[in-house]
Design a protein around this motif. Structure first.
Motif, PDB file in Angstrom:
ATOM      1  N   CYS A  43       0.827  -1.203   0.000  1.00 39.93           N
ATOM      2  CA  CYS A  43       0.000   0.000   0.000  1.00 39.93           C
ATOM      3  C   CYS A  43       0.868   1.262   0.000  1.00 39.93           C
ATOM      4  CB  CYS A  43      -0.929  -0.011   1.211  1.00 39.93           C
ATOM      5  SG  CYS A  43      -2.071   1.390   1.256  1.00 39.93           S
ATOM      6  N   ALA A  44       1.857   1.316   0.883  1.00 44.10           N
ATOM      7  CA  ALA A  44       2.731   2.492   0.958  1.00 44.10           C
ATOM      8  C   ALA A  44       3.493   2.684  -0.353  1.00 44.10           C
ATOM      9  CB  ALA A  44       3.704   2.348   2.126  1.00 44.10           C
ATOM     10  N   PHE A  45       4.031   1.602  -0.888  1.00 49.18           N
ATOM     11  CA  PHE A  45       4.810   1.698  -2.122  1.00 49.18           C
ATOM     12  C   PHE A  45       3.937   2.154  -3.289  1.00 49.18           C
ATOM     13  CE2 PHE A  45       6.757   0.068  -5.981  1.00 49.18           C
ATOM     14  CZ  PHE A  45       8.061   0.529  -5.847  1.00 49.18           C
ATOM     15  N   VAL A  46       2.740   1.589  -3.427  1.00 54.63           N
ATOM     16  CA  VAL A  46       1.853   1.951  -4.533  1.00 54.63           C
ATOM     17  C   VAL A  46       1.380   3.401  -4.404  1.00 54.63           C
ATOM     18  CG1 VAL A  46      -0.376   1.457  -5.620  1.00 54.63           C
ATOM     19  CG2 VAL A  46       1.177  -0.417  -5.057  1.00 54.63           C
ATOM     20  N   LEU A  47       1.095   3.833  -3.179  1.00 55.57           N
ATOM     21  CA  LEU A  47       0.709   5.239  -2.981  1.00 55.57           C
ATOM     22  C   LEU A  47       1.836   6.187  -3.385  1.00 55.57           C
ATOM     23  CD1 LEU A  47      -1.330   5.104   0.345  1.00 55.57           C
ATOM     24  CD2 LEU A  47      -2.188   5.678  -1.932  1.00 55.57           C
ATOM     25  N   LEU A  48       3.054   5.878  -2.987  1.00 56.26           N
ATOM     26  CA  LEU A  48       4.197   6.710  -3.387  1.00 56.26           C
ATOM     27  C   LEU A  48       4.378   6.699  -4.899  1.00 56.26           C
ATOM     28  CD1 LEU A  48       6.799   5.824  -0.606  1.00 56.26           C
ATOM     29  CD2 LEU A  48       5.651   8.026  -0.965  1.00 56.26           C
ATOM     30  N   PHE A  49       4.215   5.537  -5.505  1.00 52.36           N
ATOM     31  CA  PHE A  49       4.315   5.434  -6.961  1.00 52.36           C
ATOM     32  C   PHE A  49       3.240   6.280  -7.638  1.00 52.36           C
ATOM     33  CE2 PHE A  49       3.079   3.357 -10.955  1.00 52.36           C
ATOM     34  CZ  PHE A  49       4.278   3.490 -11.651  1.00 52.36           C
ATOM     35  N   ALA A  50       2.014   6.228  -7.121  1.00 52.59           N
ATOM     36  CA  ALA A  50       0.916   6.999  -7.708  1.00 52.59           C
ATOM     37  C   ALA A  50       1.166   8.497  -7.599  1.00 52.59           C
ATOM     38  CB  ALA A  50      -0.405   6.631  -7.039  1.00 52.59           C
ATOM     39  N   VAL A  51       1.676   8.944  -6.460  1.00 55.68           N
ATOM     40  CA  VAL A  51       1.994  10.367  -6.296  1.00 55.68           C
ATOM     41  C   VAL A  51       3.003  10.799  -7.352  1.00 55.68           C
ATOM     42  CG1 VAL A  51       3.170  12.016  -4.754  1.00 55.68           C
ATOM     43  CG2 VAL A  51       1.401  10.487  -3.854  1.00 55.68           C
ATOM     44  N   TRP A  52       3.931   9.933  -7.661  1.00 55.37           N
ATOM     45  CA  TRP A  52       4.965  10.239  -8.650  1.00 55.37           C
ATOM     46  C   TRP A  52       4.443  10.128 -10.090  1.00 55.37           C
ATOM     47  CZ3 TRP A  52       7.432   6.675 -12.051  1.00 55.37           C
ATOM     48  CH2 TRP A  52       8.502   7.216 -12.754  1.00 55.37           C
ATOM     49  N   ALA A  53       3.621   9.125 -10.379  1.00 55.26           N
ATOM     50  CA  ALA A  53       3.306   8.779 -11.768  1.00 55.26           C
ATOM     51  C   ALA A  53       1.940   9.237 -12.281  1.00 55.26           C
ATOM     52  CB  ALA A  53       3.421   7.262 -11.946  1.00 55.26           C
ATOM     53  N   VAL A  54       0.992   9.513 -11.389  1.00 55.36           N
ATOM     54  CA  VAL A  54      -0.374   9.796 -11.836  1.00 55.36           C
ATOM     55  C   VAL A  54      -0.655  11.299 -11.759  1.00 55.36           C
ATOM     56  CG1 VAL A  54      -2.824   9.352 -11.408  1.00 55.36           C
ATOM     57  CG2 VAL A  54      -1.152   7.528 -11.057  1.00 55.36           C
ATOM     58  N   PRO A  55      -1.001  11.908 -12.893  1.00 57.97           N
ATOM     59  CA  PRO A  55      -1.372  13.328 -12.858  1.00 57.97           C
ATOM     60  C   PRO A  55      -2.645  13.536 -12.025  1.00 57.97           C
ATOM     61  CG  PRO A  55      -1.044  12.563 -15.124  1.00 57.97           C
ATOM     62  CD  PRO A  55      -1.021  11.361 -14.249  1.00 57.97           C
ATOM     63  N   VAL A  56      -2.680  14.572 -11.225  1.00 57.53           N
ATOM     64  CA  VAL A  56      -3.814  14.843 -10.337  1.00 57.53           C
ATOM     65  C   VAL A  56      -5.113  14.990 -11.125  1.00 57.53           C
ATOM     66  CG1 VAL A  56      -4.727  16.482  -8.635  1.00 57.53           C
ATOM     67  CG2 VAL A  56      -2.301  15.918  -8.641  1.00 57.53           C
ATOM     68  N   GLN A  57      -5.043  15.502 -12.354  1.00 63.31           N
ATOM     69  CA  GLN A  57      -6.237  15.693 -13.173  1.00 63.31           C
ATOM     70  C   GLN A  57      -6.969  14.372 -13.426  1.00 63.31           C
ATOM     71  OE1 GLN A  57      -3.058  16.987 -13.450  1.00 63.31           O
ATOM     72  NE2 GLN A  57      -2.912  17.277 -15.657  1.00 63.31           N
ATOM     73  N   GLN A  58      -6.240  13.274 -13.414  1.00 63.39           N
ATOM     74  CA  GLN A  58      -6.871  11.971 -13.684  1.00 63.39           C
ATOM     75  C   GLN A  58      -7.875  11.576 -12.616  1.00 63.39           C
ATOM     76  OE1 GLN A  58      -4.337   8.620 -14.360  1.00 63.39           O
ATOM     77  NE2 GLN A  58      -4.309   8.956 -16.556  1.00 63.39           N
ATOM     78  N   LEU A  59      -7.746  12.108 -11.419  1.00 61.72           N
ATOM     79  CA  LEU A  59      -8.694  11.775 -10.349  1.00 61.72           C
ATOM     80  C   LEU A  59     -10.125  12.142 -10.741  1.00 61.72           C
ATOM     81  CD1 LEU A  59      -6.669  12.792  -7.176  1.00 61.72           C
ATOM     82  CD2 LEU A  59      -7.165  10.484  -8.005  1.00 61.72           C
ATOM     83  N   ALA A  60     -10.287  13.224 -11.469  1.00 57.43           N
ATOM     84  CA  ALA A  60     -11.616  13.662 -11.891  1.00 57.43           C
ATOM     85  C   ALA A  60     -12.225  12.715 -12.929  1.00 57.43           C
ATOM     86  CB  ALA A  60     -11.552  15.078 -12.454  1.00 57.43           C
ATOM     87  N   GLU A  61     -11.420  11.906 -13.562  1.00 58.54           N
ATOM     88  CA  GLU A  61     -11.892  10.994 -14.603  1.00 58.54           C
ATOM     89  C   GLU A  61     -12.389   9.658 -14.055  1.00 58.54           C
ATOM     90  OE1 GLU A  61      -8.752  10.598 -17.465  1.00 58.54           O
ATOM     91  OE2 GLU A  61      -8.455  12.768 -17.559  1.00 58.54           O
ATOM     92  N   VAL A  62     -12.208   9.422 -12.767  1.00 55.87           N
ATOM     93  CA  VAL A  62     -12.625   8.154 -12.168  1.00 55.87           C
ATOM     94  C   VAL A  62     -14.147   8.127 -12.061  1.00 55.87           C
ATOM     95  CG1 VAL A  62     -12.491   6.681 -10.119  1.00 55.87           C
ATOM     96  CG2 VAL A  62     -10.459   7.929 -10.896  1.00 55.87           C
ATOM     97  N   SER A  63     -14.742   7.092 -12.645  1.00 59.96           N
ATOM     98  CA  SER A  63     -16.201   6.955 -12.641  1.00 59.96           C
ATOM     99  C   SER A  63     -16.642   5.933 -11.593  1.00 59.96           C
ATOM    100  CB  SER A  63     -16.682   6.510 -14.020  1.00 59.96           C
ATOM    101  OG  SER A  63     -16.276   5.164 -14.260  1.00 59.96           O
ATOM    102  N   GLN A  64     -17.954   5.876 -11.376  1.00 62.72           N
ATOM    103  CA  GLN A  64     -18.491   4.863 -10.460  1.00 62.72           C
ATOM    104  C   GLN A  64     -18.231   3.464 -11.002  1.00 62.72           C
ATOM    105  OE1 GLN A  64     -22.603   5.701  -9.613  1.00 62.72           O
ATOM    106  NE2 GLN A  64     -22.085   7.293  -8.136  1.00 62.72           N
ATOM    107  N   ARG A  65     -18.259   3.333 -12.323  1.00 64.31           N
ATOM    108  CA  ARG A  65     -17.975   2.040 -12.948  1.00 64.31           C
ATOM    109  C   ARG A  65     -16.520   1.630 -12.667  1.00 64.31           C
ATOM    110  NH1 ARG A  65     -19.928  -1.174 -17.335  1.00 64.31           N
ATOM    111  NH2 ARG A  65     -18.225  -2.155 -18.470  1.00 64.31           N
ATOM    112  N   ASN A  66     -15.588   2.584 -12.768  1.00 66.77           N
ATOM    113  CA  ASN A  66     -14.192   2.307 -12.427  1.00 66.77           C
ATOM    114  C   ASN A  66     -14.092   1.830 -10.982  1.00 66.77           C
ATOM    115  OD1 ASN A  66     -13.340   5.254 -14.233  1.00 66.77           O
ATOM    116  ND2 ASN A  66     -12.918   3.178 -14.955  1.00 66.77           N
ATOM    117  N   LEU A  67     -14.758   2.553 -10.079  1.00 71.42           N
ATOM    118  CA  LEU A  67     -14.702   2.196  -8.662  1.00 71.42           C
ATOM    119  C   LEU A  67     -15.291   0.811  -8.407  1.00 71.42           C
ATOM    120  CD1 LEU A  67     -15.629   5.592  -6.962  1.00 71.42           C
ATOM    121  CD2 LEU A  67     -13.384   4.488  -7.062  1.00 71.42           C
ATOM    122  N   LEU A  68     -16.407   0.510  -9.074  1.00 73.01           N
ATOM    123  CA  LEU A  68     -17.031  -0.801  -8.898  1.00 73.01           C
ATOM    124  C   LEU A  68     -16.086  -1.925  -9.309  1.00 73.01           C
ATOM    125  CD1 LEU A  68     -19.489  -2.712  -8.435  1.00 73.01           C
ATOM    126  CD2 LEU A  68     -20.012  -2.364 -10.860  1.00 73.01           C
TER     127      LEU A  68
END
Length: 141
Positions: A43-68
């Motif tokens: 969990c810690a490693f993946v969170l650190l990786f996400a902070v480094w690799a995932v643009p913050v704008q992508q968070l707005a693109e997450v849908s309920q279908r993605n979450l499901l």
């Protein structure tokens, strides 16, 4: 070689190490505690990786279908890991890892059923060899 093939081989390499070093880490503790500790590191490693690799704008693109679907994937991953660690604590690494790789056959069938991916004769032959290998190695003399 396509990039995804390289990534798959790198994944295979690390997955091979995972079982052996996990078995070493389970010495003197339960599989459940070992899995919990490992998961905290993941969990810690993946969170650190996400902070480094995932643009913050992508968070707005997450849908309920993605979450499901990703939530269901997380639940099945957790169940897989729980039973993998129970097996790893009690069994031989090579046998447990091989049986776990039978998941390739399950994934192929699920992809065919749910995603309508094509199963070729070559894939069926490979799946048959995996199942044959499972039966040979998992059978105790």
């Amino acid at each position: 070689m396509e990039k995804w093939v390289l990534y798959a081989f790198i994944s295979m390499f690390f997955a091979g190490f995972t079982s052996v070093i996990a078995k070493m880490g389970l010495n003197g503790i339960s599989g459940e505690l070992g899995l919990t500790i490992r998961t905290l590191f993941v969990c810690a490693f993946v969170l650190l990786f996400a902070v480094w690799a995932v643009p913050v704008q992508q968070l707005a693109e997450v849908s309920q279908r993605n979450l499901l679907w990703l939530g269901l994937s997380g639940i099945t991953t957790a169940l897989s890991w729980i039973f993998y660690y129970k097996a790893l604590k009690l069994g031989d690494v090579a046998t447990v890892a091989l049986i776990d790789k039978g998941s390739v056959v399950v994934a192929m069938l699920m992809a065919w059923l749910l995603l309508r991916e094509v199963i070729t004769l070559r894939m069926l032959a490979g799946a048959g060899l995996i199942v044959a290998g499972l039966l040979v190695i998992a059978k105790k003399p």
